[in-house]
Design a protein around this motif. Structure first.
Motif, PDB file in Angstrom:
ATOM      1  N   LEU A   5      -5.529  -6.948   8.712  1.00  0.00           N
ATOM      2  CA  LEU A   5      -6.490  -6.434   9.489  1.00  0.00           C
ATOM      3  C   LEU A   5      -6.007  -4.904   9.599  1.00  0.00           C
ATOM      4  CD1 LEU A   5      -8.711  -5.865  11.561  1.00  0.00           C
ATOM      5  CD2 LEU A   5      -7.369  -7.007  13.271  1.00  0.00           C
ATOM      6  N   LYS A   6      -4.865  -4.610  10.138  1.00  0.00           N
ATOM      7  CA  LYS A   6      -4.493  -3.278  10.177  1.00  0.00           C
ATOM      8  C   LYS A   6      -4.524  -2.283   9.019  1.00  0.00           C
ATOM      9  CE  LYS A   6      -1.701  -4.870  14.141  1.00  0.00           C
ATOM     10  NZ  LYS A   6      -0.106  -5.187  14.399  1.00  0.00           N
ATOM     11  N   THR A   7      -4.150  -3.043   7.917  1.00  0.00           N
ATOM     12  CA  THR A   7      -3.927  -2.376   6.533  1.00  0.00           C
ATOM     13  C   THR A   7      -5.377  -2.204   6.162  1.00  0.00           C
ATOM     14  OG1 THR A   7      -1.723  -3.680   5.911  1.00  0.00           O
ATOM     15  CG2 THR A   7      -3.035  -2.548   3.989  1.00  0.00           C
ATOM     16  N   THR A   8      -6.186  -3.209   6.285  1.00  0.00           N
ATOM     17  CA  THR A   8      -7.796  -2.776   5.895  1.00  0.00           C
ATOM     18  C   THR A   8      -8.368  -1.709   6.628  1.00  0.00           C
ATOM     19  OG1 THR A   8      -7.923  -5.403   5.269  1.00  0.00           O
ATOM     20  CG2 THR A   8      -9.981  -3.887   5.849  1.00  0.00           C
ATOM     21  N   LEU A   9      -8.002  -1.688   8.067  1.00  0.00           N
ATOM     22  CA  LEU A   9      -8.623  -0.456   8.750  1.00  0.00           C
ATOM     23  C   LEU A   9      -7.973   0.968   8.447  1.00  0.00           C
ATOM     24  CD1 LEU A   9      -8.993  -2.332  12.265  1.00  0.00           C
ATOM     25  CD2 LEU A   9     -10.574  -1.921  10.361  1.00  0.00           C
ATOM     26  N   CYS A  10      -6.874   0.859   7.479  1.00  0.00           N
ATOM     27  CA  CYS A  10      -6.226   1.891   7.198  1.00  0.00           C
ATOM     28  C   CYS A  10      -6.479   2.519   5.951  1.00  0.00           C
ATOM     29  CB  CYS A  10      -4.745   1.717   7.159  1.00  0.00           C
ATOM     30  SG  CYS A  10      -3.718   1.740   8.586  1.00  0.00           S
ATOM     31  N   SER A  11      -7.446   1.779   5.442  1.00  0.00           N
ATOM     32  CA  SER A  11      -7.709   2.098   3.896  1.00  0.00           C
ATOM     33  C   SER A  11      -9.126   1.985   3.683  1.00  0.00           C
ATOM     34  CB  SER A  11      -7.012   1.262   2.787  1.00  0.00           C
ATOM     35  OG  SER A  11      -7.550   1.537   1.659  1.00  0.00           O
ATOM     36  N   ALA A  12      -9.960   3.091   3.489  1.00  0.00           N
ATOM     37  CA  ALA A  12     -11.206   3.080   3.272  1.00  0.00           C
ATOM     38  C   ALA A  12     -11.676   2.463   1.797  1.00  0.00           C
ATOM     39  CB  ALA A  12     -11.852   4.413   3.339  1.00  0.00           C
ATOM     40  N   ALA A  13     -10.724   2.655   0.910  1.00  0.00           N
ATOM     41  CA  ALA A  13     -10.981   2.122  -0.517  1.00  0.00           C
ATOM     42  C   ALA A  13     -11.121   0.330  -0.407  1.00  0.00           C
ATOM     43  CB  ALA A  13      -9.689   2.342  -1.520  1.00  0.00           C
ATOM     44  N   VAL A  14     -10.379  -0.171   0.494  1.00  0.00           N
ATOM     45  CA  VAL A  14     -10.633  -1.669   0.508  1.00  0.00           C
ATOM     46  C   VAL A  14     -12.012  -1.838   0.831  1.00  0.00           C
ATOM     47  CG1 VAL A  14     -10.152  -3.524   1.944  1.00  0.00           C
ATOM     48  CG2 VAL A  14      -8.505  -1.999   1.526  1.00  0.00           C
ATOM     49  N   CYS A  15     -12.859  -1.180   1.422  1.00  0.00           N
ATOM     50  CA  CYS A  15     -14.229  -1.604   1.804  1.00  0.00           C
ATOM     51  C   CYS A  15     -14.967  -1.432   0.572  1.00  0.00           C
ATOM     52  CB  CYS A  15     -14.809  -0.761   2.817  1.00  0.00           C
ATOM     53  SG  CYS A  15     -13.826  -0.712   4.444  1.00  0.00           S
ATOM     54  N   ALA A  16     -14.667  -0.843  -0.566  1.00  0.00           N
ATOM     55  CA  ALA A  16     -15.214  -0.726  -1.826  1.00  0.00           C
ATOM     56  C   ALA A  16     -15.551  -2.163  -2.452  1.00  0.00           C
ATOM     57  CB  ALA A  16     -14.571   0.085  -2.721  1.00  0.00           C
ATOM     58  N   LEU A  17     -14.741  -2.863  -2.221  1.00  0.00           N
ATOM     59  CA  LEU A  17     -14.753  -4.263  -2.589  1.00  0.00           C
ATOM     60  C   LEU A  17     -15.825  -5.071  -2.228  1.00  0.00           C
ATOM     61  CD1 LEU A  17     -11.079  -5.648  -2.039  1.00  0.00           C
ATOM     62  CD2 LEU A  17     -11.933  -5.071  -4.023  1.00  0.00           C
ATOM     63  N   LEU A  18     -16.185  -4.663  -1.098  1.00  0.00           N
ATOM     64  CA  LEU A  18     -17.839  -5.108  -0.424  1.00  0.00           C
ATOM     65  C   LEU A  18     -18.808  -4.285  -0.780  1.00  0.00           C
ATOM     66  CD1 LEU A  18     -16.468  -6.845   2.808  1.00  0.00           C
ATOM     67  CD2 LEU A  18     -17.431  -8.022   0.901  1.00  0.00           C
ATOM     68  N   LEU A  19     -18.645  -3.082  -0.857  1.00  0.00           N
ATOM     69  CA  LEU A  19     -19.882  -2.044  -1.089  1.00  0.00           C
ATOM     70  C   LEU A  19     -20.409  -2.118  -2.247  1.00  0.00           C
ATOM     71  CD1 LEU A  19     -18.282   0.905   0.891  1.00  0.00           C
ATOM     72  CD2 LEU A  19     -20.487  -0.445   1.586  1.00  0.00           C
ATOM     73  N   VAL A  20     -19.662  -2.667  -3.220  1.00  0.00           N
ATOM     74  CA  VAL A  20     -20.308  -2.818  -4.607  1.00  0.00           C
ATOM     75  C   VAL A  20     -21.007  -4.232  -4.755  1.00  0.00           C
ATOM     76  CG1 VAL A  20     -18.374  -1.364  -5.378  1.00  0.00           C
ATOM     77  CG2 VAL A  20     -18.212  -3.949  -5.565  1.00  0.00           C
ATOM     78  N   GLY A  21     -21.092  -5.147  -3.565  1.00  0.00           N
ATOM     79  CA  GLY A  21     -21.570  -6.243  -3.971  1.00  0.00           C
ATOM     80  C   GLY A  21     -22.161  -6.892  -2.483  1.00  0.00           C
ATOM     81  N   PRO A  22     -22.619  -8.128  -2.421  1.00  0.00           N
ATOM     82  CA  PRO A  22     -23.258  -8.511  -1.104  1.00  0.00           C
ATOM     83  C   PRO A  22     -22.183  -8.755  -0.154  1.00  0.00           C
ATOM     84  CG  PRO A  22     -23.206 -10.010  -2.775  1.00  0.00           C
ATOM     85  CD  PRO A  22     -22.994  -8.875  -3.672  1.00  0.00           C
ATOM     86  N   ALA A  23     -22.274  -8.221   1.153  1.00  0.00           N
ATOM     87  CA  ALA A  23     -21.281  -8.527   2.175  1.00  0.00           C
ATOM     88  C   ALA A  23     -21.057 -10.036   2.372  1.00  0.00           C
ATOM     89  CB  ALA A  23     -21.797  -7.922   3.350  1.00  0.00           C
ATOM     90  N   ALA A  24     -19.942 -10.592   2.749  1.00  0.00           N
ATOM     91  CA  ALA A  24     -19.615 -12.085   2.980  1.00  0.00           C
ATOM     92  C   ALA A  24     -20.727 -12.616   4.119  1.00  0.00           C
ATOM     93  CB  ALA A  24     -18.212 -12.134   3.316  1.00  0.00           C
ATOM     94  N   ALA A  25     -20.888 -11.686   5.005  1.00  0.00           N
ATOM     95  CA  ALA A  25     -21.558 -12.423   6.243  1.00  0.00           C
ATOM     96  C   ALA A  25     -22.504 -11.172   6.767  1.00  0.00           C
ATOM     97  CB  ALA A  25     -20.636 -12.864   7.069  1.00  0.00           C
ATOM     98  N   GLN A 195      -5.269   5.845  -3.043  1.00  0.00           N
ATOM     99  CA  GLN A 195      -5.223   4.699  -1.938  1.00  0.00           C
ATOM    100  C   GLN A 195      -4.754   3.172  -2.345  1.00  0.00           C
ATOM    101  OE1 GLN A 195      -8.404   4.155   0.921  1.00  0.00           O
ATOM    102  NE2 GLN A 195      -8.189   6.088   1.540  1.00  0.00           N
ATOM    103  N   ILE A 196      -5.298   3.048  -3.564  1.00  0.00           N
ATOM    104  CA  ILE A 196      -5.120   1.789  -4.362  1.00  0.00           C
ATOM    105  C   ILE A 196      -3.461   1.656  -4.633  1.00  0.00           C
ATOM    106  CG2 ILE A 196      -5.183   0.390  -6.483  1.00  0.00           C
ATOM    107  CD1 ILE A 196      -8.100   1.500  -6.570  1.00  0.00           C
ATOM    108  N   ALA A 197      -2.671   2.711  -4.870  1.00  0.00           N
ATOM    109  CA  ALA A 197      -1.180   2.960  -5.218  1.00  0.00           C
ATOM    110  C   ALA A 197      -0.559   2.598  -3.944  1.00  0.00           C
ATOM    111  CB  ALA A 197      -0.984   4.204  -5.929  1.00  0.00           C
ATOM    112  N   PHE A 198      -0.839   2.951  -2.845  1.00  0.00           N
ATOM    113  CA  PHE A 198      -0.326   2.798  -1.650  1.00  0.00           C
ATOM    114  C   PHE A 198      -0.010   1.019  -1.287  1.00  0.00           C
ATOM    115  CE2 PHE A 198      -1.816   6.954  -0.281  1.00  0.00           C
ATOM    116  CZ  PHE A 198      -0.453   7.662  -0.204  1.00  0.00           C
ATOM    117  N   LEU A 199      -1.258   0.398  -1.787  1.00  0.00           N
ATOM    118  CA  LEU A 199      -1.390  -0.906  -1.563  1.00  0.00           C
ATOM    119  C   LEU A 199      -0.495  -1.757  -2.687  1.00  0.00           C
ATOM    120  CD1 LEU A 199      -5.261  -0.977  -0.665  1.00  0.00           C
ATOM    121  CD2 LEU A 199      -3.321  -1.393   1.047  1.00  0.00           C
TER     122      LEU A 199
END
Length: 319
Positions: A5-25, A195-199
Motif C-alpha cells: 500500500l505504501k509503495t503504491t501511494l508513493c508511485s504515480a506510475a503504478v496507477c498506470a496499470l489500471l488507467l490503461v484498462g478497466p478498474a478492478a472495482a 519511477q519504474i526503475a525504483f521498483l
C-alpha cells in the motif's frame, strides 16, 4: 499488504496499470461529504510562490469536491507540475513499460523462487480474486510470468480497488484534467521510466518480502487502507508521517531511501527553480503526500533552503 500500500501511494506510475484498462472495482456515486482537508503548503520567495499539494493516487467519488483552498491555489497557478507529465501518465505505453520491466527473462515461473507457503497463499488469493484479475486482463498463469515486486503491486492494487479506491479519479488524474481544461501548461518532475526503475531495483529478498506482505490481506489490510485514506481526508500529516513514512523507514530502510528520499532530493532543486525563475508566475506541484511530510519531505527541505513556508488550511483554523 501494508508495505505494498505504501509503495503504491508513493508511485504515480503504478496507477498506470489500471488507467490503461478497466478498474478492478469501479464504484458508483457515493453520498456527498465534506471536502477533504488538503495537505497544501505555500512556499514563497520575494516575487512568486509554489503551492505543494499532497496527493492520494487513488480516491473515491465521495472525496470530491475538493477544498476551496485547493481551488484557490489552482486558480493562482500559471502551471501545474506532477510526478510524471500527464501525457505520459495517461499513455498505455507506461503500463506496458512497467510490465516489460517486470517480465521474467530466465524462462522460469514465479513459483520457482517462492517458498511453498507463499505459493499456497498466492494460489488462494488468485482463486479468491479471479474476477478482479479478469477485469484487469490478468489471471494466475499470467502472473507467473512476472517478478515478485510486480505481482505484489497487482495484489495491492486489487485490494485497494475492492475498498472502492480508483486511480481514474485519483487526485493527480483529477488535477491533470483540470489543468487541461484550463489550458494550463503541465510537466513532470521525473519520467515513468525513472519511477519504474525504483521498483525494479528491489533485490530478490526485498521482492519476496514485498510479495509476502502484500498477500497478508483481510481485516488488517482493510483497516490500514481505511486509516490512511481517512488520515489523508482529514489532512492529518502527523498520522500519515507516522503510519506511512516512519514505519517504512524503520522496517525497509533501503526501499524507503530509494522511493522517497532519493526522489525528494532530486525534486527539490527542480521545484526551487520555479521559485528562482524571473517573473511572478506561480506554480502548483501535485505529488504523493508522503513526499511532502516529515524531515525527509520536500516541504522541510525547501524550508531549510530559506524559503518562507506556510500551510494553507482554512479548515484547520475552525477546529
Amino acid at each position: 499488504m501494508l508495505r505494498g500500500l505504501k509503495t503504491t501511494l508513493c508511485s504515480a506510475a503504478v496507477c498506470a496499470l489500471l488507467l490503461v484498462g478497466p478498474a478492478a472495482a469501479r464504484q458508483g456515486t457515493e453520498p456527498a461529504s465534506a471536502p477533504p482537508v488538503p495537505l497544501l503548503w505555500k512556499v514563497s520567495d520575494a516575487d512568486n510562490a509554489v503551492y505543494l499539494l499532497g496527493s492520494f493516487h487513488l480516491l473515491k467519488p465521495s472525496d470530491y469536491p475538493l477544498s476551496p483552498d485547493v481551488d484557490t491555489a489552482f486558480a493562482a497557478a500559471d502551471r501545474v507540475v506532477f510526478e510524471i507529465a500527464p501525457e505520459e501518465m495517461g499513455s498505455p505505453a507506461l503500463g506496458m513499460q512497467m510490465g516489460q520491466a517486470a517480465l521474467r527473462t530466465d524462462g522460469t515461473q514465479l513459483n520457482s523462487e517462492l517458498p511453498p507457503e507463499t505459493v499456497a497463499a498466492l494460489d488462494a488469493w488468485v482463486q479468491e480474486n479471479a474476477s478482479h484479475l479478469a477485469a484487469m486482463q490478468m489471471n494466475g498463469q499470467v502472473l507467473q510470468m512476472f517478478e515478485p515486486w510486480f505481482v505484489g503491486l497487482m495484489v495491492t492494487i486489487v485490494e485497494l480497488t475492492k475498498y472502492g479506491l480508483d486511480p481514474a479519479i485519483g487526485l493527480d488524474t483529477h488535477m491533470a484534467e483540470r489543468a487541461r481544461t484550463a489550458n494550463k501548461p503541465t510537466s513532470g518532475l521525473e519520467t515513468g521510466a525513472e519511477q519504474i526503475a525504483f521498483l525494479d531495483g528491489m533485490d530478490p529478498a526485498e521482492q519476496l518480502q514485498f510479495l509476502q506482505e502484500s498477500l497478508k490481506s483481510g481485516a488488517e489490510g482493510q483497516e490500514a487502507v481505511e486509516k490512511l485514506h481517512n488520515a489523508w481526508r482529514a489532512g492529518d500529516a502527523d498520522t500519515l508521517w507516522r503510519e506511512m513514512a516512519l514505519e517504512m523507514r524503520d522496517q525497509f530502510p533501503k526501499l524507503y531511501h530509494r522511493i522517497n528520499v532519493e526522489r525528494n532530493d532530486a525534486w527539490v532543486p527542480k521545484i526551487a527553480a520555479h521559485l528562482e525563475a524571473p517573473g511572478s508566475d506561480d506554480t502548483l506541484v501535485v505529488v504523493g503526500a508522503l513526499h511532502l511530510l516529515g524531515e525527509d519531505g520536500v516541504v522541510e527541505k525547501l524550508r531549510e533552503r530559506g524559503y518562507e513556508v506556510e500551510r494553507i488550511c482554512s479548515a484547520c483554523a475552525t477546529r
